[in-house]
Design a protein around this motif. Structure first.
Motif, PDB file in Angstrom:
ATOM      1  N   UNK A   1       0.959  -8.938   6.814  1.00 26.36           N
ATOM      2  CA  UNK A   1       2.324  -8.927   6.302  1.00 26.36           C
ATOM      3  C   UNK A   1       2.672 -10.213   5.562  1.00 26.36           C
ATOM      4  N   UNK A   2       1.926 -11.291   5.811  1.00 21.78           N
ATOM      5  CA  UNK A   2       2.200 -12.578   5.165  1.00 21.78           C
ATOM      6  C   UNK A   2       1.194 -12.850   4.050  1.00 21.78           C
ATOM      7  N   UNK A   3       1.317 -12.093   2.995  1.00 18.86           N
ATOM      8  CA  UNK A   3       0.432 -12.216   1.839  1.00 18.86           C
ATOM      9  C   UNK A   3       0.634 -13.535   1.119  1.00 18.86           C
ATOM     10  N   UNK A   4      -0.478 -14.164   0.722  1.00 23.22           N
ATOM     11  CA  UNK A   4      -0.380 -15.395  -0.065  1.00 23.22           C
ATOM     12  C   UNK A   4      -1.214 -15.272  -1.333  1.00 23.22           C
ATOM     13  N   UNK A   5      -0.604 -15.595  -2.464  1.00 21.29           N
ATOM     14  CA  UNK A   5      -1.311 -15.720  -3.725  1.00 21.29           C
ATOM     15  C   UNK A   5      -1.325 -17.196  -4.101  1.00 21.29           C
ATOM     16  N   UNK A   6      -2.447 -17.670  -4.625  1.00 21.87           N
ATOM     17  CA  UNK A   6      -2.532 -19.049  -5.076  1.00 21.87           C
ATOM     18  C   UNK A   6      -2.570 -19.111  -6.589  1.00 21.87           C
ATOM     19  N   UNK A   7      -1.810 -20.030  -7.187  1.00 26.36           N
ATOM     20  CA  UNK A   7      -1.852 -20.230  -8.637  1.00 26.36           C
ATOM     21  C   UNK A   7      -2.920 -21.273  -8.933  1.00 26.36           C
ATOM     22  N   UNK A   8      -3.957 -20.862  -9.661  1.00 26.16           N
ATOM     23  CA  UNK A   8      -5.128 -21.699  -9.902  1.00 26.16           C
ATOM     24  C   UNK A   8      -5.338 -21.873 -11.402  1.00 26.16           C
ATOM     25  N   UNK A   9      -5.756 -23.066 -11.789  1.00 30.58           N
ATOM     26  CA  UNK A   9      -6.062 -23.330 -13.193  1.00 30.58           C
ATOM     27  C   UNK A   9      -6.376 -24.798 -13.392  1.00 30.58           C
TER      28      UNK A   9
ATOM     29  N   UNK B   1       0.901  -9.248  -8.415  1.00 27.39           N
ATOM     30  CA  UNK B   1       0.325 -10.039  -7.344  1.00 27.39           C
ATOM     31  C   UNK B   1       0.362  -9.296  -6.016  1.00 27.39           C
ATOM     32  N   UNK B   2       1.400  -8.516  -5.807  1.00 28.05           N
ATOM     33  CA  UNK B   2       1.590  -7.757  -4.569  1.00 28.05           C
ATOM     34  C   UNK B   2       0.680  -6.531  -4.522  1.00 28.05           C
ATOM     35  N   UNK B   3       0.747  -5.719  -5.571  1.00 27.67           N
ATOM     36  CA  UNK B   3       0.047  -4.438  -5.545  1.00 27.67           C
ATOM     37  C   UNK B   3      -1.431  -4.550  -5.885  1.00 27.67           C
ATOM     38  N   UNK B   4      -1.836  -5.587  -6.628  1.00 26.53           N
ATOM     39  CA  UNK B   4      -3.244  -5.714  -6.944  1.00 26.53           C
ATOM     40  C   UNK B   4      -4.054  -6.087  -5.718  1.00 26.53           C
ATOM     41  N   UNK B   5      -3.386  -6.557  -4.675  1.00 26.41           N
ATOM     42  CA  UNK B   5      -4.044  -6.808  -3.399  1.00 26.41           C
ATOM     43  C   UNK B   5      -4.055  -5.548  -2.538  1.00 26.41           C
ATOM     44  N   UNK B   6      -3.740  -4.402  -3.173  1.00 27.70           N
ATOM     45  CA  UNK B   6      -3.799  -3.105  -2.485  1.00 27.70           C
ATOM     46  C   UNK B   6      -2.740  -3.005  -1.388  1.00 27.70           C
ATOM     47  N   UNK B   7      -1.587  -3.629  -1.621  1.00 28.07           N
ATOM     48  CA  UNK B   7      -0.516  -3.627  -0.634  1.00 28.07           C
ATOM     49  C   UNK B   7       0.593  -2.660  -1.018  1.00 28.07           C
ATOM     50  N   UNK B   8       1.183  -2.072  -0.004  1.00 28.07           N
ATOM     51  CA  UNK B   8       2.354  -1.216  -0.181  1.00 28.07           C
ATOM     52  C   UNK B   8       3.385  -1.642   0.860  1.00 28.07           C
TER      53      UNK B   8
ATOM     54  N   UNK C   1      15.172   0.858   8.601  1.00 27.11           N
ATOM     55  CA  UNK C   1      16.493   1.069   7.997  1.00 27.11           C
ATOM     56  C   UNK C   1      17.518   1.429   9.057  1.00 27.11           C
ATOM     57  N   UNK C   2      18.574   0.634   9.158  1.00 27.46           N
ATOM     58  CA  UNK C   2      19.640   0.914  10.104  1.00 27.46           C
ATOM     59  C   UNK C   2      20.844   0.052   9.808  1.00 27.46           C
ATOM     60  N   UNK C   3      21.909   0.240  10.564  1.00 26.68           N
ATOM     61  CA  UNK C   3      23.141  -0.508  10.323  1.00 26.68           C
ATOM     62  C   UNK C   3      22.941  -2.011  10.526  1.00 26.68           C
ATOM     63  N   UNK C   4      22.064  -2.374  11.432  1.00 34.03           N
ATOM     64  CA  UNK C   4      21.821  -3.800  11.691  1.00 34.03           C
ATOM     65  C   UNK C   4      20.968  -4.441  10.601  1.00 34.03           C
ATOM     66  N   UNK C   5      19.988  -3.680  10.088  1.00 37.29           N
ATOM     67  CA  UNK C   5      19.041  -4.301   9.163  1.00 37.29           C
ATOM     68  C   UNK C   5      18.326  -3.258   8.308  1.00 37.29           C
ATOM     69  N   UNK C   6      18.167  -3.585   7.027  1.00 37.56           N
ATOM     70  CA  UNK C   6      17.223  -2.881   6.155  1.00 37.56           C
ATOM     71  C   UNK C   6      16.141  -3.893   5.813  1.00 37.56           C
ATOM     72  N   UNK C   7      14.884  -3.506   6.083  1.00 35.66           N
ATOM     73  CA  UNK C   7      13.797  -4.462   5.901  1.00 35.66           C
ATOM     74  C   UNK C   7      12.562  -3.781   5.315  1.00 35.66           C
ATOM     75  N   UNK C   8      11.909  -4.451   4.386  1.00 36.10           N
ATOM     76  CA  UNK C   8      10.657  -3.971   3.813  1.00 36.10           C
ATOM     77  C   UNK C   8       9.502  -4.645   4.542  1.00 36.10           C
ATOM     78  N   UNK C   9       8.532  -3.837   4.969  1.00 33.89           N
ATOM     79  CA  UNK C   9       7.363  -4.350   5.686  1.00 33.89           C
ATOM     80  C   UNK C   9       6.115  -4.121   4.844  1.00 33.89           C
ATOM     81  N   UNK C  10       5.218  -5.087   4.846  1.00 40.96           N
ATOM     82  CA  UNK C  10       4.009  -5.036   4.032  1.00 40.96           C
ATOM     83  C   UNK C  10       2.825  -4.529   4.835  1.00 40.96           C
ATOM     84  N   UNK C  11       2.100  -3.550   4.265  1.00 46.21           N
ATOM     85  CA  UNK C  11       0.877  -3.052   4.870  1.00 46.21           C
ATOM     86  C   UNK C  11      -0.168  -2.827   3.779  1.00 46.21           C
ATOM     87  N   UNK C  12      -1.413  -2.675   4.184  1.00 43.69           N
ATOM     88  CA  UNK C  12      -2.486  -2.342   3.253  1.00 43.69           C
ATOM     89  C   UNK C  12      -2.453  -0.841   2.981  1.00 43.69           C
ATOM     90  N   UNK C  13      -2.714  -0.451   1.733  1.00 38.52           N
ATOM     91  CA  UNK C  13      -2.819   0.969   1.421  1.00 38.52           C
ATOM     92  C   UNK C  13      -3.918   1.578   2.282  1.00 38.52           C
TER      93      UNK C  13
END
Length: 416
Positions: free
Chosen positions: A39-47, A316-323, A328-340
């Protein structure tokens, strides 16, 4: 949650209902990929130094770090995060109006400029090569603009040469590390019978070494599921998926033309492929300085070009094969990251590992159905509400209710 305690056997059983959203797409066969970030995806900017890495990082994360015209301005990796644009998440927040809104995030690391000879200690050497090892994917950034006021570490602008330098340094470091790993593996087997697992392990390492010696990245190989398990333990630099960012002048970005673009595409295609995104850091700096969305929209209309930032973040998100799925509820709407290709229990485990251990089933609504019907009750009435077991492949976007058996290890209490 509804908890009942059986006093005769002291077994706690809890049922948790968690809302999740999914798309109406059919289940796809997912090809195994190298690197399985959670769930804690990291991309590094390299150059190379002074190609615009830190300036882009500042814009993406709205974070101020030094970005002076000096080759090693960034020494320690700077880590921040930016929200992943998602119209489905925005729609849910408007519909539910929850007390808390938490989108999916792309974690981004700005890594110090890589120079020729880094694998042998040149520049900042092994320090930032280890920083690259710590990320899950790479934004390869190259400079395709001339500016006498911005020095280039190689004294001239040539993005193909720069790509070759980065390509060579990453391979050299992986070759060094993998050779030592293979030697240690063979040494440990001396005097012992070589079973099937050891043979597979050895064959995988030999195949990876052959690719590197041939000047190719490990990610360019054709790997089995077992190979991927082995390689993912090694955290190889060349196994990480890459997205290529080409920094242009405002003029070239707006007119979508630059003498280097075709050459860069040919180079990328010849070296394993990957998305190429033209960007103008100076264009983005001018745009991000505007205070309101209306001003930014007018700026884009006046210039005849739109920001590349949403595309960069999504790639950066989807090229790592992530979806992602959504609670979803009155207290919180939250997006969670998983691998396809993640099964129902694995998706629940992103919230808490005990949820995965106690998984019973998932009640699922497709996102498009939920949006069309407008509520869970309407989906049930329309036959758009279904029950799925442990083998269900979670699709990008869904609405699910997870049910769990607390006797499998869940300590009790409410999801926060």
């Amino acid at each position: 949650p509804f908890c009942t305690i059986d006093p005769r056997v002291f077994v706690v059983r809890c049922e948790y209902r968690i809302s999740v959203l999914m798309s109406k797409k059919g289940v796809e066969e997912v090809k195994p990929t190298l690197g399985r970030p959670g769930n804690n995806l990291k991309m590094g900017i390299v150059g190379l130094p002074n190609v615009g890495k830190s300036s882009l990082f500042n814009i993406l994360c709205k974070m101020s770090i030094p970005a002076e015209n000096f080759p090693f301005c960034t020494i320690d990796p700077n880590l921040s995060r930016c929200a992943v644009p998602d119209e489905r998440y925005d729609w849910l927040c408007k519909l539910v109006k929850p007390a808390s809104e938490i989108p999916a995030f792309l974690h981004i690391t700005d890594i110090a400029g890589l120079v020729k000879g880094a694998s042998e200690g040149a520049g900042l050497g092994n320090n930032f090569l280890s920083h690259i090892q710590a990320v899950d994917g790479i934004f390869h950034m190259v400079r395709a603009f001339d500016n006498a006021d911005v020095i280039h570490v190689e004294d001239s602008v040539d993005p193909i040469r720069d790509l070759d330098i980065i390509h060579t340094e990453l391979i050299a470091k992986d070759l060094e590390w993998l050779s030592k790993t293979h030697d240690a593996f063979i040494k440990a087997l001396r005097g012992k019978p070589k079973d099937k697992a050891a043979q597979e392990h050895d064959a995988c390492l030999v195949k990876a070494l052959a690719l590197l010696k041939d000047g190719k990245h490990v990610r360019a190989g054709d790997w089995s599921n077992k190979d991927i398990e082995i390689l993912n333990e090694l955290h190889l630099l060349t196994a990480k998926p890459g997205v290529y960012l080409v920094n242009l002048t405002d003029e070239d970005y707006i007119r979508k033309k630059n003498k280097w673009l075709a050459k860069i595409k040919a180079w990328v295609d010849a070296h394993g492929g990957g998305p190429i995104i033209p960007v103008s850091v100076s264009f983005e700096q001018a745009m991000v300085a505007l205070e309101s969305p209306e001003e930014r929209a007018n700026f884009e209309k006046e210039k005849g070009a739109t920001s590349a930032l949403p595309k960069i973040i999504k790639q950066g998100y989807h090229y790592l094969n992530l979806i992602n799925y959504f609670t979803c509820g009155a207290d919180e709407v939250r997006a969670w990251t998983i691998q396809k290709g993640t099964k129902g229990p694995g998706a629940a485990g992103v919230i808490h590992t005990d949820f995965e251990a106690g998984f019973i089933m998932a009640e699922v609504m497709a996102y498009n159905d939920f949006k069309e019907q407008g509520s869970e009750a309407a989906c049930k009435a329309a036959g758009k509400f279904r029950q799925e077991g442990k083998q269900y492949d979670v699709q990008d976007g869904d609405i699910m209710h997870f049910r769990f058996n607390a006797g499998a290890g869940l300590a009790g209490g409410k999801k926060k």
